[in-house]
Design an enzyme around this catalytic site. Structure first.
Site, short mmCIF file in Angstrom:
data_model
loop_
_atom_site.label_atom_id
_atom_site.label_comp_id
_atom_site.label_asym_id
_atom_site.label_seq_id
_atom_site.Cartn_x
_atom_site.Cartn_y
_atom_site.Cartn_z
N GLY A 166 -25.63 -35.58 8.98
CA GLY A 166 -24.32 -35.14 9.46
C GLY A 166 -23.70 -36.07 10.47
CB CYS B 229 -27.91 -34.69 13.99
SG CYS B 229 -27.80 -35.15 12.25
NE ARG C 250 -34.02 -29.15 13.06
CZ ARG C 250 -32.77 -28.70 13.03
NH1 ARG C 250 -31.95 -29.04 12.04
NH2 ARG C 250 -32.33 -27.91 13.98
NE ARG D 56 -22.24 -58.17 -2.59
CZ ARG D 56 -23.35 -58.81 -2.87
NH1 ARG D 56 -24.38 -58.74 -2.04
NH2 ARG D 56 -23.47 -59.52 -3.96
CG HIS E 264 -29.00 -57.01 2.79
ND1 HIS E 264 -29.60 -56.65 1.61
CD2 HIS E 264 -29.66 -58.11 3.21
CE1 HIS E 264 -30.58 -57.49 1.34
NE2 HIS E 264 -30.64 -58.39 2.30
#
Length: 145
Positions: A70, A65, A109, A136, A98
């Protein structure tokens, strides 16, 4: 590899260039849209990308985007997806090594085509390191308390 790619209107041109680049590299690419630069809502395309990665139709996803922020948030709403917003190859490689990221997000952009290609190369050529990272990563798909 099977790779899905999606964007909003701000990243249609970058998406088209990266789609062709991935095809040149020999990957099977599913372009989830949009086809034009007419205004669209990035969550719709982020959710669509997350869906095909989560169900295994695509092994990896590329989300684009204007800023990358977003659409990365939208993709990460799916607990099966780990979408990393990256801007250079080291962060792309570390996202795989990781965090076992299965999606990469970039901002049209903010990231030029050469840097975007370098990020894709690093992301797709890096394996998950496992080991101390595995527990994790498992927690990332578990609801927080």
């Amino acid at each position: 590899m099977r790779i899905a790619i999606a964007s909003d209107h701000a990243a249609v041109a970058l998406k088209a260039e990266l789609r062709e680049y991935l095809i040149e590299l020999g990957h099977e690419v599913a372009d989830l849209g949009p086809e034009t630069a007419d205004r669209v809502d990035y969550p719709d395309y982020g959710y669509k990308l997350a869906s095909v990665v989560a169900d295994g139709t695509a092994e990896y996803g590329v989300a684009l985007c204007g800023s990358g922020i977003g659409i990365s948030i939208a993709v990460n709403r799916n607990p099966a997806c780990r979408c990393a917003l990256v801007s250079e190859p080291l962060s792309a490689a570390l996202a795989r090594e990781h965090n076992d990221a299965n999606c990469i997000a970039m901002g049209a952009r903010l990231t030029g085509i050469d840097m975007a290609k370098a990020c894709l190369d690093a992301f797709l050529s890096t394996e998950f390191g496992g080991g101390r990272h595995a527990g994790r990563v498992e927690k990332l798909s578990t609801p927080a308390l």
